[in-house]
Design a protein around this motif. Structure first.
Motif, PDB file in Angstrom:
ATOM      1  N   MET A   1      34.085  42.772  19.039  1.00 28.50           N
ATOM      2  CA  MET A   1      33.279  42.855  17.826  1.00 28.50           C
ATOM      3  C   MET A   1      31.799  42.869  18.191  1.00 28.50           C
ATOM      4  N   LYS A   2      31.137  43.956  17.864  1.00 23.80           N
ATOM      5  CA  LYS A   2      29.735  44.111  18.249  1.00 23.80           C
ATOM      6  C   LYS A   2      28.817  43.956  17.039  1.00 23.80           C
ATOM      7  N   ILE A   3      27.786  43.148  17.243  1.00 20.90           N
ATOM      8  CA  ILE A   3      26.807  42.884  16.192  1.00 20.90           C
ATOM      9  C   ILE A   3      25.442  43.387  16.641  1.00 20.90           C
ATOM     10  N   LEU A   4      24.792  44.140  15.768  1.00 18.76           N
ATOM     11  CA  LEU A   4      23.415  44.567  15.990  1.00 18.76           C
ATOM     12  C   LEU A   4      22.531  43.594  15.220  1.00 18.76           C
ATOM     13  N   LEU A   5      21.653  42.897  15.934  1.00 17.94           N
ATOM     14  CA  LEU A   5      20.786  41.883  15.329  1.00 17.94           C
ATOM     15  C   LEU A   5      19.343  42.358  15.337  1.00 17.94           C
ATOM     16  N   ALA A   6      18.723  42.384  14.159  1.00 19.04           N
ATOM     17  CA  ALA A   6      17.302  42.721  14.057  1.00 19.04           C
ATOM     18  C   ALA A   6      16.582  41.531  13.425  1.00 19.04           C
ATOM     19  N   GLU A   7      15.777  40.839  14.224  1.00 13.54           N
ATOM     20  CA  GLU A   7      15.041  39.646  13.769  1.00 13.54           C
ATOM     21  C   GLU A   7      13.746  39.580  14.562  1.00 13.54           C
ATOM     22  N   ASP A   8      12.600  39.592  13.865  1.00 13.52           N
ATOM     23  CA  ASP A   8      11.316  39.649  14.579  1.00 13.52           C
ATOM     24  C   ASP A   8      10.837  38.292  15.073  1.00 13.52           C
ATOM     25  N   ALA A  19      24.331  31.429  19.164  1.00 11.13           N
ATOM     26  CA  ALA A  19      25.403  30.988  18.252  1.00 11.13           C
ATOM     27  C   ALA A  19      26.500  32.046  18.137  1.00 11.13           C
ATOM     28  N   LEU A  20      26.112  33.298  18.015  1.00 10.79           N
ATOM     29  CA  LEU A  20      27.092  34.376  17.849  1.00 10.79           C
ATOM     30  C   LEU A  20      27.863  34.648  19.140  1.00 10.79           C
ATOM     31  N   GLU A  21      27.160  34.603  20.272  1.00 11.48           N
ATOM     32  CA  GLU A  21      27.853  34.801  21.555  1.00 11.48           C
ATOM     33  C   GLU A  21      28.821  33.651  21.821  1.00 11.48           C
ATOM     34  N   ASN A  22      28.426  32.414  21.471  1.00 13.33           N
ATOM     35  CA  ASN A  22      29.321  31.269  21.631  1.00 13.33           C
ATOM     36  C   ASN A  22      30.569  31.413  20.762  1.00 13.33           C
ATOM     37  N   ALA A  23      30.439  32.138  19.646  1.00 12.70           N
ATOM     38  CA  ALA A  23      31.575  32.368  18.747  1.00 12.70           C
ATOM     39  C   ALA A  23      32.416  33.561  19.208  1.00 12.70           C
ATOM     40  N   GLY A  24      31.992  34.203  20.304  1.00 16.34           N
ATOM     41  CA  GLY A  24      32.798  35.279  20.872  1.00 16.34           C
ATOM     42  C   GLY A  24      32.369  36.693  20.524  1.00 16.34           C
ATOM     43  N   TYR A  25      31.202  36.832  19.903  1.00 15.45           N
ATOM     44  CA  TYR A  25      30.735  38.169  19.538  1.00 15.45           C
ATOM     45  C   TYR A  25      29.821  38.741  20.620  1.00 15.45           C
ATOM     46  N   GLU A  26      29.805  40.067  20.701  1.00 16.11           N
ATOM     47  CA  GLU A  26      28.854  40.769  21.572  1.00 16.11           C
ATOM     48  C   GLU A  26      27.650  41.102  20.697  1.00 16.11           C
ATOM     49  N   VAL A  27      26.453  40.694  21.134  1.00 13.44           N
ATOM     50  CA  VAL A  27      25.259  40.851  20.299  1.00 13.44           C
ATOM     51  C   VAL A  27      24.207  41.686  21.017  1.00 13.44           C
ATOM     52  N   GLU A  43      25.242  54.079  19.516  1.00 12.61           N
ATOM     53  CA  GLU A  43      26.589  53.508  19.583  1.00 12.61           C
ATOM     54  C   GLU A  43      26.935  52.785  18.293  1.00 12.61           C
ATOM     55  N   PRO A  44      28.223  52.689  17.981  1.00  8.96           N
ATOM     56  CA  PRO A  44      28.632  52.026  16.735  1.00  8.96           C
ATOM     57  C   PRO A  44      28.672  50.504  16.871  1.00  8.96           C
ATOM     58  N   PHE A  45      28.413  49.831  15.765  1.00  5.01           N
ATOM     59  CA  PHE A  45      28.496  48.373  15.665  1.00  5.01           C
ATOM     60  C   PHE A  45      29.321  48.047  14.428  1.00  5.01           C
ATOM     61  N   GLU A  46      30.011  46.896  14.461  1.00  4.36           N
ATOM     62  CA  GLU A  46      30.794  46.477  13.298  1.00  4.36           C
ATOM     63  C   GLU A  46      29.914  45.843  12.222  1.00  4.36           C
ATOM     64  N   LEU A  47      28.836  45.169  12.685  1.00  2.00           N
ATOM     65  CA  LEU A  47      27.991  44.436  11.737  1.00  2.00           C
ATOM     66  C   LEU A  47      26.518  44.591  12.078  1.00  2.00           C
ATOM     67  N   LEU A  48      25.718  44.804  11.050  1.00  2.81           N
ATOM     68  CA  LEU A  48      24.260  44.771  11.175  1.00  2.81           C
ATOM     69  C   LEU A  48      23.805  43.462  10.545  1.00  2.81           C
ATOM     70  N   VAL A 109      27.813  31.668  11.418  1.00  2.00           N
ATOM     71  CA  VAL A 109      29.020  32.090  12.139  1.00  2.00           C
ATOM     72  C   VAL A 109      30.192  32.198  11.172  1.00  2.00           C
ATOM     73  N   SER A 110      30.301  31.251  10.252  1.00  5.27           N
ATOM     74  CA  SER A 110      31.371  31.266   9.255  1.00  5.27           C
ATOM     75  C   SER A 110      31.292  32.525   8.378  1.00  5.27           C
ATOM     76  N   GLU A 111      30.089  32.862   7.919  1.00  3.56           N
ATOM     77  CA  GLU A 111      29.907  34.052   7.082  1.00  3.56           C
ATOM     78  C   GLU A 111      30.202  35.337   7.862  1.00  3.56           C
ATOM     79  N   VAL A 112      29.763  35.374   9.125  1.00  8.54           N
ATOM     80  CA  VAL A 112      30.049  36.541   9.970  1.00  8.54           C
ATOM     81  C   VAL A 112      31.556  36.701  10.142  1.00  8.54           C
ATOM     82  N   GLU A 113      32.258  35.585  10.388  1.00 10.02           N
ATOM     83  CA  GLU A 113      33.705  35.645  10.567  1.00 10.02           C
ATOM     84  C   GLU A 113      34.392  36.165   9.318  1.00 10.02           C
ATOM     85  N   LYS A 114      33.924  35.707   8.139  1.00  5.15           N
ATOM     86  CA  LYS A 114      34.496  36.185   6.867  1.00  5.15           C
ATOM     87  C   LYS A 114      34.288  37.694   6.718  1.00  5.15           C
ATOM     88  N   MET A 115      33.075  38.153   7.039  1.00  5.61           N
ATOM     89  CA  MET A 115      32.785  39.583   6.892  1.00  5.61           C
ATOM     90  C   MET A 115      33.605  40.426   7.859  1.00  5.61           C
TER      91      MET A 115
END
Length: 118
Positions: A1-8, A19-27, A43-48, A109-115
């Motif tokens: 599961m790949k997440i694209l994170l945009a945060e300045d 937090a997301l990597e500890n939960a097992g996501y690729e960020v 490349e495609p990502f599952e979540l932005l 992490v809980s909200e990401v897992e739900k999504m």
């Protein structure tokens, strides 16, 4: 599961990645919307997961362009300005989730897992 994170905000971005990597996501983290969008074109990502207020391209524009590239991408805004994201005139993707700052990393992490499960 790949997440694209945009945060300045550098500190916030580091905490979110950890937090997301500890939960097992690729960020793939980016500090602005434009560079995040350019990566999304490669490349495609599952979540932005994006902040709304950022330099170069704001999170709503990033989300709009991301869903044009990939209609199946899930979108979550993390912001101190939830009302902006929820404004019907904002052109934010209709089924985007909004998580208001401040939030606990556990809640994120809980909200990401739900999504991701949806």
């Amino acid at each position: 599961m790949k997440i694209l994170l945009a945060e300045d905000d550098n500190d916030m971005r580091r905490f979110l990645v950890k937090a997301l990597e500890n939960a097992g996501y690729e960020v793939a983290p980016f500090d602005n919307g434009l560079s995040a969008y350019n990566r999304l074109r490669e490349e495609p990502f599952e979540l932005l997961l994006t902040d709304i207020v950022m330099p170069e391209m704001d999170g709503i524009e990033l989300a709009r362009r991301a869903t044009e590239l990939d209609p199946d991408i899930k979108v979550m805004f993390i912001t101190g300005f939830a009302a902006v994201a929820l404004n019907p005139d904002s052109e934010a993707p209709k089924d985007a989730k909004v998580l208001s700052k401040p939030f606990h990393l556990r809640d994120l992490v809980s909200e990401v897992e739900k999504m991701m499960a949806a």
